[in-house]
Design an enzyme around this catalytic site. Structure first.
Site, PDB file in Angstrom:
ATOM      1  N   LEU A 280     -36.517 -69.415 -35.476  1.00  0.00           N
ATOM      2  CA  LEU A 280     -37.435 -70.424 -34.964  1.00  0.00           C
ATOM      3  C   LEU A 280     -38.671 -70.492 -35.830  1.00  0.00           C
ATOM      4  O   LEU A 280     -39.187 -71.580 -36.116  1.00  0.00           O
ATOM      5  CB  LEU A 280     -37.810 -70.108 -33.527  1.00  0.00           C
ATOM      6  CG  LEU A 280     -36.693 -70.360 -32.528  1.00  0.00           C
ATOM      7  CD1 LEU A 280     -37.182 -70.093 -31.122  1.00  0.00           C
ATOM      8  CD2 LEU A 280     -36.177 -71.782 -32.643  1.00  0.00           C
ATOM      9  N   ALA A 281     -39.171 -69.345 -36.276  1.00  0.00           N
ATOM     10  CA  ALA A 281     -40.385 -69.346 -37.084  1.00  0.00           C
ATOM     11  C   ALA A 281     -40.096 -69.875 -38.494  1.00  0.00           C
ATOM     12  O   ALA A 281     -40.661 -70.888 -38.919  1.00  0.00           O
ATOM     13  CB  ALA A 281     -40.977 -67.942 -37.135  1.00  0.00           C
TER      14      ALA A 281
ATOM     15  N   ARG B 298     -41.767 -57.006 -17.482  1.00  0.00           N
ATOM     16  CA  ARG B 298     -40.682 -56.206 -18.054  1.00  0.00           C
ATOM     17  C   ARG B 298     -40.982 -54.724 -18.146  1.00  0.00           C
ATOM     18  O   ARG B 298     -40.132 -53.891 -17.819  1.00  0.00           O
ATOM     19  CB  ARG B 298     -40.415 -56.711 -19.473  1.00  0.00           C
ATOM     20  CG  ARG B 298     -39.827 -58.065 -19.427  1.00  0.00           C
ATOM     21  CD  ARG B 298     -39.661 -58.631 -20.781  1.00  0.00           C
ATOM     22  NE  ARG B 298     -38.976 -59.897 -20.603  1.00  0.00           N
ATOM     23  CZ  ARG B 298     -38.698 -60.732 -21.567  1.00  0.00           C
ATOM     24  NH1 ARG B 298     -39.059 -60.440 -22.804  1.00  0.00           N
ATOM     25  NH2 ARG B 298     -38.070 -61.823 -21.325  1.00  0.00           N
TER      26      ARG B 298
ATOM     27  N   GLY C 208     -36.411 -66.350 -44.009  1.00  0.00           N
ATOM     28  CA  GLY C 208     -36.066 -66.433 -42.593  1.00  0.00           C
ATOM     29  C   GLY C 208     -35.845 -67.872 -42.175  1.00  0.00           C
ATOM     30  O   GLY C 208     -36.516 -68.797 -42.643  1.00  0.00           O
TER      31      GLY C 208
ATOM     32  N   SER D 267     -29.942 -62.282 -18.974  1.00  0.00           N
ATOM     33  CA  SER D 267     -31.230 -62.966 -18.884  1.00  0.00           C
ATOM     34  C   SER D 267     -32.032 -62.521 -17.674  1.00  0.00           C
ATOM     35  O   SER D 267     -31.522 -62.303 -16.580  1.00  0.00           O
ATOM     36  CB  SER D 267     -31.030 -64.468 -18.802  1.00  0.00           C
ATOM     37  OG  SER D 267     -32.258 -65.068 -18.450  1.00  0.00           O
TER      38      SER D 267
HETATM   39  C1  LIG Z   1     -30.999 -61.486 -26.772  1.00  0.00           C
HETATM   40  C2  LIG Z   1     -32.389 -62.026 -26.872  1.00  0.00           C
HETATM   41  C3  LIG Z   1     -32.857 -62.942 -25.932  1.00  0.00           C
HETATM   42  C4  LIG Z   1     -34.142 -63.467 -26.020  1.00  0.00           C
HETATM   43  N1  LIG Z   1     -34.562 -64.388 -25.097  1.00  0.00           N
HETATM   44  C5  LIG Z   1     -35.792 -64.945 -25.231  1.00  0.00           C
HETATM   45  C6  LIG Z   1     -36.228 -65.970 -24.349  1.00  0.00           C
HETATM   46  O1  LIG Z   1     -35.512 -66.374 -23.437  1.00  0.00           O
HETATM   47  N2  LIG Z   1     -37.446 -66.502 -24.529  1.00  0.00           N
HETATM   48  C7  LIG Z   1     -38.277 -66.097 -25.531  1.00  0.00           C
HETATM   49  O2  LIG Z   1     -39.363 -66.636 -25.669  1.00  0.00           O
HETATM   50  N3  LIG Z   1     -37.882 -65.135 -26.394  1.00  0.00           N
HETATM   51  C8  LIG Z   1     -36.670 -64.551 -26.266  1.00  0.00           C
HETATM   52  N4  LIG Z   1     -36.278 -63.574 -27.146  1.00  0.00           N
HETATM   53  C9  LIG Z   1     -37.134 -63.246 -28.277  1.00  0.00           C
HETATM   54  C10 LIG Z   1     -37.012 -64.308 -29.351  1.00  0.00           C
HETATM   55  O3  LIG Z   1     -35.712 -64.824 -29.362  1.00  0.00           O
HETATM   56  C11 LIG Z   1     -37.325 -63.793 -30.739  1.00  0.00           C
HETATM   57  O4  LIG Z   1     -38.503 -63.066 -30.721  1.00  0.00           O
HETATM   58  C12 LIG Z   1     -37.500 -64.928 -31.704  1.00  0.00           C
HETATM   59  O5  LIG Z   1     -36.423 -65.822 -31.632  1.00  0.00           O
HETATM   60  C13 LIG Z   1     -37.654 -64.424 -33.111  1.00  0.00           C
HETATM   61  O6  LIG Z   1     -37.662 -65.512 -33.999  1.00  0.00           O
HETATM   62  P1  LIG Z   1     -37.995 -65.311 -35.521  1.00  0.00           P
HETATM   63  O7  LIG Z   1     -37.886 -66.638 -36.162  1.00  0.00           O
HETATM   64  O8  LIG Z   1     -39.276 -64.585 -35.665  1.00  0.00           O
HETATM   65  O9  LIG Z   1     -36.868 -64.310 -36.074  1.00  0.00           O
HETATM   66  P2  LIG Z   1     -35.262 -64.443 -36.125  1.00  0.00           P
HETATM   67  O10 LIG Z   1     -34.743 -65.558 -35.337  1.00  0.00           O
HETATM   68  O11 LIG Z   1     -34.733 -63.077 -35.870  1.00  0.00           O
HETATM   69  O12 LIG Z   1     -34.976 -64.817 -37.619  1.00  0.00           O
HETATM   70  C14 LIG Z   1     -35.093 -63.910 -38.662  1.00  0.00           C
HETATM   71  C15 LIG Z   1     -34.671 -64.602 -39.926  1.00  0.00           C
HETATM   72  O13 LIG Z   1     -35.033 -63.812 -41.043  1.00  0.00           O
HETATM   73  C16 LIG Z   1     -33.931 -63.618 -41.898  1.00  0.00           C
HETATM   74  N5  LIG Z   1     -34.119 -62.316 -42.533  1.00  0.00           N
HETATM   75  C17 LIG Z   1     -34.453 -61.147 -41.966  1.00  0.00           C
HETATM   76  N6  LIG Z   1     -34.575 -60.190 -42.903  1.00  0.00           N
HETATM   77  C18 LIG Z   1     -34.317 -60.775 -44.083  1.00  0.00           C
HETATM   78  C19 LIG Z   1     -34.300 -60.319 -45.432  1.00  0.00           C
HETATM   79  N7  LIG Z   1     -34.599 -59.066 -45.762  1.00  0.00           N
HETATM   80  N8  LIG Z   1     -33.956 -61.213 -46.399  1.00  0.00           N
HETATM   81  C20 LIG Z   1     -33.668 -62.508 -46.103  1.00  0.00           C
HETATM   82  N9  LIG Z   1     -33.694 -62.988 -44.848  1.00  0.00           N
HETATM   83  C21 LIG Z   1     -34.017 -62.134 -43.860  1.00  0.00           C
HETATM   84  C22 LIG Z   1     -32.724 -63.727 -41.022  1.00  0.00           C
HETATM   85  O14 LIG Z   1     -31.612 -64.113 -41.798  1.00  0.00           O
HETATM   86  C23 LIG Z   1     -33.164 -64.839 -40.067  1.00  0.00           C
HETATM   87  O15 LIG Z   1     -32.935 -66.092 -40.653  1.00  0.00           O
HETATM   88  C24 LIG Z   1     -34.989 -63.047 -27.069  1.00  0.00           C
HETATM   89  C25 LIG Z   1     -34.535 -62.121 -28.000  1.00  0.00           C
HETATM   90  C26 LIG Z   1     -33.255 -61.597 -27.906  1.00  0.00           C
HETATM   91  C27 LIG Z   1     -32.812 -60.594 -28.919  1.00  0.00           C
END
Ligand SMILES: Cc1cc2nc3c(=O)[nH]c(=O)nc-3n(C[C@H](O)[C@H](O)[C@H](O)COP(=O)(O)OP(=O)(O)OC[C@H]3O[C@@H](n4cnc5c(N)ncnc54)[C@H](O)[C@@H]3O)c2cc1C
Ligand code: FES
Lengths: 637, 249
Positions: free
Chosen positions: A43-44, A330, A40, A284
């Site tokens: 952000l994380a 929400r 992944g 939003s």
């Molecule tokens: C439209 C939208 C608006 C949002 N707005 C807000 C906001 O304003 N404020 C807020 O705090 N939160 C918001 N959220 C929530 C927030 O954006 C997400 O919860 C957060 O960004 C998730 O980050 P993440 O790093 O956990 O996952 P993601 O950013 O989803 O990253 C997942 C990563 O894992 C990789 N991956 C997944 N499965 C596999 C696999 N099997 N093999 C290899 N790679 C894989 C993907 O390629 C990607 O790089 C929003 C969410 C959405 C959908």
């Protein structure tokens, strides 16, 4: 399976500091001897991969998109919370902690949430230093706004593209490490399984999405930052590729899955327009700061808008929740939208929509100010619907948006599999049964920049690792299983596309396990899901071969996992015989229709253990205790 | 409405490609362009044929994953819009559309409409960042940034890295992409220490990765779905020349 949250002792505000002091350190010269897999680049994952590489670990980083910059974090619009108290309006770490525990409807671990609130301030410092162009005041200091029901202004934002800018900050730090050779990036590569050696996570099996090559990668620890599983519902605000495969495969290898039924429905999305619909677009939440939500007071009122006098418009949120009005959380906003539509007062095609009206805001503030605040969102709405929200109210409807559930992790973010860490939306940790707006970005970056890099060091420093070479039996075994699964899917020559079956699953989940749930409906879903799954294996068709770019194969593989997870979601939803946060059981509501918790019987995390194909999973409870924020019924009246 | 498509079909990077015609009846004006392609693909899959490959993910115009040429225009006819946000109401019954992948030496075709854009990541890796390891940041408000600068910086930072600028440029230059990052970081006080180094390294990486030179044709600006201005290129050139000069001191 033993659940030990390993929450450090001591006063809550000192736990993290003292714990960090207690963590064993890896000698700087030895760090390069350790390899960490990070799956992944959101952000994380992105922040973790960059930070671990900066510390000197060797990092292997994976994503399914063509570039790490495209993880779905990019789509977050509204903002990120932090307890900086710059506006001097009474915010503090304690208040952010309090709001998050309460907002999560008392189903999160206090110690984790407190740490999150503490770290929030460091995140903003880090992002600003990276060049994230946050909104500013004329004096050059950072601007804040109030977001998603908070009564203080603690949200930092970069226009309507906060997620994009935060992600680009992490991505740039990551690319720097890629350029330095400290991170090896594997884009367009999908993790299909987890490899355990002696009970520890030691690697993953991947498929190259361009060539189809299946291979094993070995490391000393594995980190999953693979995002949420909202796409189990097919239509959601997630990206088309977002999926549950990585966490589901880990679950099947022994990682407990916590609170799968906690899904968040976002109240302000553009309604479905037809059966070709491929995803739902979020508008939003910040729009609720100035827009007023209403439906006609009369059922099936088909008069043109300008013929409905104000007295016959029901501003139902303002009416029912006078102190929060349109800014209720929400889950409350979503449920109320469903309720008025169920009463036959919904608007737009199919009656599945409510108005979000800016007429008053435009009168009060002028078009210029409204355009400055929301211009890009209004443009997006117009592009998608063909309607101009400066002249007619937007139509919105709730949609699946975020999943609070995920793999269970302890205070160190380690799952029940030693050496397997889970960060960001993929874990279950900090949001309880309901996530507050602008808190997911905060959590993803807290995990990746400031928690995991410390806690994983302790694991590496205190573990003796057996050497695992490419010929290791366990590698060959898991790789063989992946090949076998892939082969079976490639040989599917039914009549239906994976998408068409996924739509069917999604509709069932939305109807029976969406905004409102009840025992009978969940029972029905639990009977139907295995049926759909069985039909999937019989009827799906996958064109092409496994040794090439093959999107149908990818979709079928992900759907196979969604079909299994769907059953766990419903099982958990049935088992949790109370309402809390985003989980609303119709059997449990107050006379006014609000969610009614049952703290006596359900003040715990439900962590599910996989027990083999066809067997019912076993639920383990992690009791939750609230020493600092007293258990109260949420009230937004 | 009824649409006729001529789609570039190419099995992989090695094999030659060609246009294949598809007649699409019953297109709804509310569909997005990609949803229209989904429907075409459903039809192909039902016949056991390979669906049309194209990149996409967010379908909200922000991830930058989608993009191909429609009748010679990157992301299609609507200005400031990615192809995933383009809706069929912008077309008319009977339209004939030619869909092709981005064409550039630096972007080899992978399959049908999808290309390899990893060269753009390599430009960022060369210098498109501020070197600030996690934990070393000062208090956020310690460094005020004038609002106008922050806004200008944000205008440039809005780049989604889709590659439309390269595809639209007759020289297949990545100048707009590179300049957007140089501008985003160069306008901020945090970006000053590495400003010269950044411009030199990123321009060098652009050249090494097979992109062409900018000859001020401004096709990139017209094609950019985020309306990034070519003024950023002027800014990059200034930084680059100033840096080349001082590095010879
Ligand atoms: C439209 C939208 C608006 C949002 N707005 C807000 C906001 O304003 N404020 C807020 O705090 N939160 C918001 N959220 C929530 C927030 O954006 C997400 O919860 C957060 O960004 C998730 O980050 P993440 O790093 O956990 O996952 P993601 O950013 O989803 O990253 C997942 C990563 O894992 C990789 N991956 C997944 N499965 C596999 C696999 N099997 N093999 C290899 N790679 C894989 C993907 O390629 C990607 O790089 C929003 C969410 C959405 C959908
Ligand atoms: S699919 Fe993300 S920008 Fe088009």
């Amino acid at each position: 399976m033993q659940l030990d949250a390993k929450v450090p002792s001591g006063p809550i505000e000192k736990k993290w500091d003292e714990h960090r002091f207690d963590l064993k350190l890896v000698n700087p010269a030895n760090k390069r001897k350790y390899t960490v897999i990070v799956v992944g680049t959101g952000l994380a994952g992105g922040s973790a991969a960059a930070s671990l590489a900066e510390l000197g670990y060797e990092v292997e980083n994976f994503c399914f998109q063509d570039s790490p910059r495209r993880a779905h974090s990019i789509a977050a619009q509204g903002g990120i919370n932090a307890a900086k108290n710059y506006p001097n309006d009474g915010d503090s770490i304690w208040r952010l902690f309090y709001d998050t525990v309460k907002g999560g409807d008392f189903r999160a671990r206090e110690a984790n949430v407190h740490r999150l609130a503490q770290i929030s301030v460091n995140i903003i410092d880090q992002c600003v230093a990276q060049g994230v162009p946050f909104a500013r005041e004329y004096g050059g200091t950072l601007a804040n706004r109030s977001f998603g029901g908070a009564q203080v202004s603690r949200t930092f934002y970069a226009r309507g593209q906060t997620g994009q800018q935060l992600l680009l900050g992490a991505y740039q730090a990551l690319e720097r490490q890629i350029g330095l050779g400290q991170v090896r990036m594997h884009p367009r590569t999908e993790m299909l399984d987890l490899i355990l050696v002696d009970g520890r996570a030691r690697g993953i099996v991947t498929r190259d999405l361009v060539t189809g090559k299946v291979e094993c990668h070995v490391a000393d620890a594995v980190v999953l930052g693979t995002g949420g599983y909202g796409n189990t519902f097919f239509l959601s605000t997630n990206a088309k590729g977002s999926n549950c495969t990585a966490i589901w495969r880990a679950y099947k290898r022994g990682a407990a899955f916590a609170n799968p039924c906690y899904t968040q429905i976002h109240p302000t999305c553009i309604p479905v327009s037809g059966d070709y619909q491929s995803k739902l677009t979020l508008m939003s939440e910040s729009l609720r700061n100035d827009g007023r939500i209403w439906v006609p007071s009369k059922k099936e009122d088909t008069r043109p808008l300008d013929r409905i006098p104000d007295a016959e418009r029901d501003y139902y949120l303002e009416r029912r929740y006078p102190s929060f009005g349109n800014l209720v959380p929400r889950d409350v906003a979503s449920r109320n939208a469903k309720a008025v539509c169920d009463e036959g007062r919904g608007v737009g095609p199919g009656g599945l929509g409510v108005y979000l009206d800016f007429a008053d805001a435009i009168k009060r503030l002028g078009v210029g100010v409204v355009r400055e605040r929301y211009g890009n969102l209004f443009d997006m709405y117009e592009r998608i619907t063909g309607e101009d929200p400066y002249r007619v109210p937007m139509r919105i409807y709730p949609a699946i948006h975020y999943t609070m559930g995920g793999l269970w992790v302890d205070y160190d973010l380690m799952s029940t599999i030693p050496g397997l860490y889970v960060i960001g939306e993929a874990n279950f940790s900090d949001h309880g049964a309901n996530r507050l707006g602008a808190s997911a970005l905060m959590q993803g970056l807290a995990d990746g920049y400031f928690v995991l890099p410390y806690t994983i060091g302790n694991y590496l420093a205190t573990t003796k690792f057996e050497k695992v070479d490419a010929g290791h039996a366990e590698l060959r075994k898991v790789e063989g299983e992946v090949r076998e699964r892939t082969k079976k899917l490639v040989e599917s020559r039914g009549k239906r596309s994976a998408d068409s079956i996924h739509r069917e699953l999604g509709k069932l989940m939305w109807d029976k396990c969406g905004m409102a749930r009840n025992a009978a409906g969940l029972g029905e879903a639990l009977a139907k899901i295995p049926e759909i799954r069985e039909r999937f294996h019989r009827e799906v068709t996958v064109t092409g071969s496994g040794e090439e770019w093959n999107r149908e194969l990818e979709k079928a593989g992900r759907l196979a996992d969604h079909l299994e997870l769907a059953e766990l979601i419903c099982t958990d939803a049935l088992e949790r015989n109370e309402s809390c946060g985003g989980h609303f059981r119709e059997e449990h509501q107050t006379p006014e229709g609000e969610a009614l918790r049952n703290d006596q019987d359900f003040c715990h995390v439900s962590a599910w253990e996989y027990t083999g194909p066809g067997n019912k999973p076993v639920m383990h409870k992690e009791p939750l205790t609230f020493e600092h924020v007293h258990l109260t019924q949420r009230s937004y009246k | 409405m009824r649409i006729t498509l001529h789609v570039w079909r190419q099995k992989n990077a090695k094999e030659a490609g060609s246009f294949v015609r598809y007649d699409v009846p019953d297109v709804s004006e509310h569909m997005s362009f990609l949803e229209m392609l989904d429907v075409v693909n459903e039809g192909l899959i039902a016949k056991g044929q390979d669906p049309i490959a194209f990149d996409h993910d967010c379908r909200e115009g922000i991830c930058g994953m989608c993009g191909f040429m429609i009748n010679g225009a990157a992301h299609g006819p609507l200005r400031g819009t990615t192809v995933c946000q383009l809706h069929m109401r912008k077309f008319s019954d009977g339209d004939e559309l030619w869909l092709e992948p981005w064409r550039a030496k630096a972007f080899p075709v992978l399959r049908d409409l999808a290309v390899d854009r990893s060269a753009l990541d390599r430009i960022i890796a060369a210098g498109g960042f501020i070197s600030v390891p996690t934990g070393s940041a000062p208090e956020a408000n310690a460094l005020p940034v004038p609002k106008e600068k922050a806004e200008l910086s944000m205008d440039a930072a809005a780049c989604i890295g889709c590659g439309a600028c390269v595809a639209a440029c007759p020289n297949a230059s990545a100048s707009l992409f590179t300049a957007a990052k140089v501008t985003h970081l160069g306008l901020l006080p945090q970006g000053q220490p590495e400003r010269s180094r950044r411009a030199i390294a990123m321009v060098a990486a652009m050249n090494e990765n097979g992109f062409g030179h900018c000859t001020n044709l401004a096709e990139c600006e017209a094609a950019c779905p985020k309306a990034i201005s070519i003024e950023t290129i002027a800014r990059m050139n200034r930084d680059f020349f100033a840096a080349s000069f001082s590095s010879r001191d």
